[in-house]
Design an enzyme around this catalytic site. Structure first.
Site, PDB file in Angstrom:
ATOM      1  N   SER A   1     -35.038  21.611  45.283  1.00  0.00           N
ATOM      2  CA  SER A   1     -33.418  21.136  45.523  1.00  0.00           C
ATOM      3  C   SER A   1     -33.917  21.363  47.392  1.00  0.00           C
ATOM      4  O   SER A   1     -32.733  21.571  47.825  1.00  0.00           O
ATOM      5  CB  SER A   1     -32.660  22.336  44.885  1.00  0.00           C
ATOM      6  OG  SER A   1     -33.155  24.046  44.715  1.00  0.00           O
TER       7      SER A   1
ATOM      8  N   HIS B   1     -35.363  14.452  42.965  1.00  0.00           N
ATOM      9  CA  HIS B   1     -33.817  14.872  43.152  1.00  0.00           C
ATOM     10  C   HIS B   1     -32.880  14.283  41.956  1.00  0.00           C
ATOM     11  O   HIS B   1     -31.992  14.036  42.422  1.00  0.00           O
ATOM     12  CB  HIS B   1     -33.233  15.727  44.591  1.00  0.00           C
ATOM     13  CG  HIS B   1     -32.802  16.120  44.251  1.00  0.00           C
ATOM     14  ND1 HIS B   1     -31.195  16.901  45.165  1.00  0.00           N
ATOM     15  CD2 HIS B   1     -32.744  17.977  43.761  1.00  0.00           C
ATOM     16  CE1 HIS B   1     -30.657  18.255  44.588  1.00  0.00           C
ATOM     17  NE2 HIS B   1     -31.889  18.872  43.649  1.00  0.00           N
TER      18      HIS B   1
ATOM     19  N   GLU C   1     -31.514  11.389  44.300  1.00  0.00           N
ATOM     20  CA  GLU C   1     -31.617  11.892  45.125  1.00  0.00           C
ATOM     21  C   GLU C   1     -32.771  11.698  45.725  1.00  0.00           C
ATOM     22  O   GLU C   1     -33.834  12.262  45.233  1.00  0.00           O
ATOM     23  CB  GLU C   1     -30.946  12.880  45.751  1.00  0.00           C
ATOM     24  CG  GLU C   1     -30.607  13.046  47.418  1.00  0.00           C
ATOM     25  CD  GLU C   1     -30.478  14.696  47.681  1.00  0.00           C
ATOM     26  OE1 GLU C   1     -30.524  15.400  47.095  1.00  0.00           O
ATOM     27  OE2 GLU C   1     -29.526  14.534  49.309  1.00  0.00           O
TER      28      GLU C   1
ATOM     29  N   ASN D   1     -27.202  18.887  48.301  1.00  0.00           N
ATOM     30  CA  ASN D   1     -26.912  20.511  48.054  1.00  0.00           C
ATOM     31  C   ASN D   1     -26.435  21.058  49.415  1.00  0.00           C
ATOM     32  O   ASN D   1     -26.208  22.225  49.945  1.00  0.00           O
ATOM     33  CB  ASN D   1     -28.408  21.318  47.841  1.00  0.00           C
ATOM     34  CG  ASN D   1     -28.261  20.898  46.889  1.00  0.00           C
ATOM     35  OD1 ASN D   1     -28.121  21.375  45.920  1.00  0.00           O
ATOM     36  ND2 ASN D   1     -30.364  21.386  46.261  1.00  0.00           N
TER      37      ASN D   1
HETATM   38  N1  3HC Z   1     -27.345  15.834  27.022  1.00  0.00           N
HETATM   39  C1  3HC Z   1     -26.425  14.836  26.876  1.00  0.00           C
HETATM   40  N2  3HC Z   1     -25.279  14.631  26.725  1.00  0.00           N
HETATM   41  C2  3HC Z   1     -24.774  15.350  27.558  1.00  0.00           C
HETATM   42  C3  3HC Z   1     -24.806  16.685  27.999  1.00  0.00           C
HETATM   43  C4  3HC Z   1     -26.751  17.108  27.701  1.00  0.00           C
HETATM   44  N3  3HC Z   1     -27.713  17.881  28.075  1.00  0.00           N
HETATM   45  N4  3HC Z   1     -24.127  17.225  28.285  1.00  0.00           N
HETATM   46  C5  3HC Z   1     -22.926  16.628  28.677  1.00  0.00           C
HETATM   47  N5  3HC Z   1     -23.166  15.580  27.974  1.00  0.00           N
HETATM   48  C6  3HC Z   1     -22.078  14.488  27.517  1.00  0.00           C
HETATM   49  C7  3HC Z   1     -21.379  14.710  26.785  1.00  0.00           C
HETATM   50  O1  3HC Z   1     -21.397  14.608  25.717  1.00  0.00           O
HETATM   51  C8  3HC Z   1     -19.724  14.039  26.721  1.00  0.00           C
HETATM   52  O2  3HC Z   1     -20.226  12.954  26.866  1.00  0.00           O
HETATM   53  P1  3HC Z   1     -19.037  12.366  26.508  1.00  0.00           P
HETATM   54  O3  3HC Z   1     -18.681  11.731  27.960  1.00  0.00           O
HETATM   55  O4  3HC Z   1     -19.373  10.419  26.063  1.00  0.00           O
HETATM   56  O5  3HC Z   1     -17.909  12.527  25.580  1.00  0.00           O
HETATM   57  C9  3HC Z   1     -20.044  14.064  28.325  1.00  0.00           C
HETATM   58  O6  3HC Z   1     -21.533  14.147  29.042  1.00  0.00           O
HETATM   59  C10 3HC Z   1     -19.163  14.999  29.377  1.00  0.00           C
HETATM   60  O7  3HC Z   1     -19.473  17.197  28.348  1.00  0.00           O
HETATM   61  P2  3HC Z   1     -18.624  17.063  27.368  1.00  0.00           P
HETATM   62  O8  3HC Z   1     -17.606  16.584  26.888  1.00  0.00           O
HETATM   63  O9  3HC Z   1     -18.988  18.723  27.013  1.00  0.00           O
HETATM   64  O10 3HC Z   1     -18.064  18.133  28.458  1.00  0.00           O
HETATM   65  P3  3HC Z   1     -17.103  17.736  30.248  1.00  0.00           P
HETATM   66  O11 3HC Z   1     -16.595  16.872  30.443  1.00  0.00           O
HETATM   67  O12 3HC Z   1     -16.755  19.216  30.818  1.00  0.00           O
HETATM   68  O13 3HC Z   1     -19.042  17.571  31.716  1.00  0.00           O
HETATM   69  C11 3HC Z   1     -20.921  18.130  32.776  1.00  0.00           C
HETATM   70  C12 3HC Z   1     -19.483  18.805  31.489  1.00  0.00           C
HETATM   71  C13 3HC Z   1     -20.706  17.051  32.470  1.00  0.00           C
HETATM   72  C14 3HC Z   1     -21.138  19.244  33.091  1.00  0.00           C
HETATM   73  C15 3HC Z   1     -19.298  17.881  33.865  1.00  0.00           C
HETATM   74  O14 3HC Z   1     -18.618  19.147  33.782  1.00  0.00           O
HETATM   75  C16 3HC Z   1     -19.863  17.873  35.069  1.00  0.00           C
HETATM   76  O15 3HC Z   1     -20.100  16.749  35.492  1.00  0.00           O
HETATM   77  N6  3HC Z   1     -19.612  19.057  35.908  1.00  0.00           N
HETATM   78  C17 3HC Z   1     -20.571  19.246  37.358  1.00  0.00           C
HETATM   79  C18 3HC Z   1     -21.759  18.939  37.126  1.00  0.00           C
HETATM   80  C19 3HC Z   1     -22.717  18.949  38.648  1.00  0.00           C
HETATM   81  O16 3HC Z   1     -21.766  19.073  39.864  1.00  0.00           O
HETATM   82  N7  3HC Z   1     -23.750  18.720  38.782  1.00  0.00           N
HETATM   83  C20 3HC Z   1     -24.740  18.996  39.636  1.00  0.00           C
HETATM   84  C21 3HC Z   1     -25.130  20.579  39.620  1.00  0.00           C
HETATM   85  S1  3HC Z   1     -26.018  20.667  41.298  1.00  0.00           S
HETATM   86  C22 3HC Z   1     -27.709  20.546  41.505  1.00  0.00           C
HETATM   87  O17 3HC Z   1     -28.661  19.812  39.686  1.00  0.00           O
HETATM   88  C23 3HC Z   1     -29.127  20.357  41.968  1.00  0.00           C
HETATM   89  C24 3HC Z   1     -29.564  21.432  41.970  1.00  0.00           C
HETATM   90  O18 3HC Z   1     -30.871  20.594  43.088  1.00  0.00           O
HETATM   91  C25 3HC Z   1     -29.245  22.421  42.709  1.00  0.00           C
END
Ligand code: 3HC
Length: 280
Positions: free
Chosen positions: A116, A137, A149, A187
């Site tokens: 990252s 990424h 990415e 990021n």
């Molecule tokens: N495996 C499979 N499916 C999953 C899952 C997993 N680990 N986690 C969530 N899901 C699915 C759920 O089943 C649900 O499916 P559906 O839409 O078909 O019902 C969908 O994803 C949404 O999940 P939830 O209903 O449990 O919860 P939310 O609607 O609150 O979504 C989230 C959770 C997807 C985490 C959402 O809040 C989100 O998109 N958050 C932002 C995440 C983000 O910005 N990530 C980037 C982080 S930065 C990074 O990783 C880079 C690094 O370098 C720092």
């Protein structure tokens, strides 16, 4: 195409899962047997969740699981066409891996890093064939987040970039290419926003819950910046901010004092059960 994944943490297991769901044979390597067992359980749970939601058939989940094997033996990665590393964010550890892969893999194997914040150009310099090193990424949670990415080191060849871009599409993800720079694109934009949210907490401007609600309802973010920090890991956020701060030598990227304190206290977010919220 045979894919190797090094590191069986959250990102490594997610990457293995999406690669197997796309029909690729995947070997996950980690030094720790318990970490491999945890990854197998995490992948099983995530696939079961997808089946329950109707996103995939149960047979597809079984096929994906059958395509994933695990090992603690590094040398078994020798027949892989692409190896994606998702180990600890330390340049020396990652460079060391690349040197070890150089020694066992074919000269046309591709080495991708899920880093990252580490310079891909410095990582590529560790290889005797630097043109084969590239950044892939992924974003957490990997099975859900659409973007990968693709980061081109200064040395990455056009052929390797094209292959990895096509492969990312074959994994059902959307690739977008960036040149190598501190924090790449996502990021560089996202971490300062999280850092500023932490400064708002530090200044006592509003509660954690209210800051998150404001960004959800006022900016339409799926989760607030502090909940996102807990999901990513506060140590990872600090790492990215330090990379931006030192790399660009610009005070606008200075890590929040509260972020530094939280990391020093071991409050790293979901993975330690406590960050800006508590998790049990
Ligand atoms: N495996 C499979 N499916 C999953 C899952 C997993 N680990 N986690 C969530 N899901 C699915 C759920 O089943 C649900 O499916 P559906 O839409 O078909 O019902 C969908 O994803 C949404 O999940 P939830 O209903 O449990 O919860 P939310 O609607 O609150 O979504 C989230 C959770 C997807 C985490 C959402 O809040 C989100 O998109 N958050 C932002 C995440 C983000 O910005 N990530 C980037 C982080 S930065 C990074 O990783 C880079 C690094 O370098 C720092």
């Amino acid at each position: 195409m045979k894919i190797g994944v090094i590191g069986a943490g959250t990102m490594g297991s997610g990457i293995a899962q999406v690669a197997a769901l796309a029909g690729f044979n995947v070997l996950v390597q980690d030094l720790s047997e318990p970490a491999l067992e945890r990854a197998t359980r995490t992948i099983g749970d995530s696939l079961a969740r997808m089946v329950k939601k109707g996103a995939i058939e149960a047979s597809k989940a079984d096929e994906a699981q059958a395509l994933i094997s695990t090992t603690t033996v590094f040398d078994l990665l020798d027949d892989r066409d692409l190896v994606i590393e998702a180990i600890v964010e330390k340049l020396e550890a990652k460079a060391g891996l690349i040197r070890r892969l150089d020694a066992i893999c074919r000269a046309d194997a591709i080495f991708a890093s899920n880093t990252s914040s580490i310079s891909l150009t410095e990582l590529a310099a560790a290889s005797a064939h630097p043109g084969r090193v590239i950044g892939m990424h992924f974003f957490n949670p990997v099975p859900v987040m659409q973007l990968v990415e693709i980061i081109r080191a200064l040395q990455t060849t056009d052929a390797v970039a094209a292959k990895v871009t096509a492969l990312t599409e074959a994994m059902g993800k959307t690739p977008r290419v960036s040149k190598d720079s501190y924090g790449f694109i996502v990021n560089r934009l996202m971490a300062p926003q999280i850092n500023e949210a932490i400064n708002c907490v530090h200044e006592g401007l509003a509660t954690v819950a209210d800051i998150d609600t404001m960004m959800k309802l006022g900016a339409n973010h799926p989760m607030g910046p502090l909940a996102l920090a807990d999901l990513i890991g506060l140590d990872v956020v600090l790492n990215i901010m330090e990379t931006l701060y030192q790399g660009f030598d610009d005070p606008k990227y200075r890590p929040s004092p509260l972020l530094k304190q939280m990391v020093a206290a071991g409050y790293l977010g979901r993975k330690t059960g406590k960050g800006f919220s508590e998790y049990r």
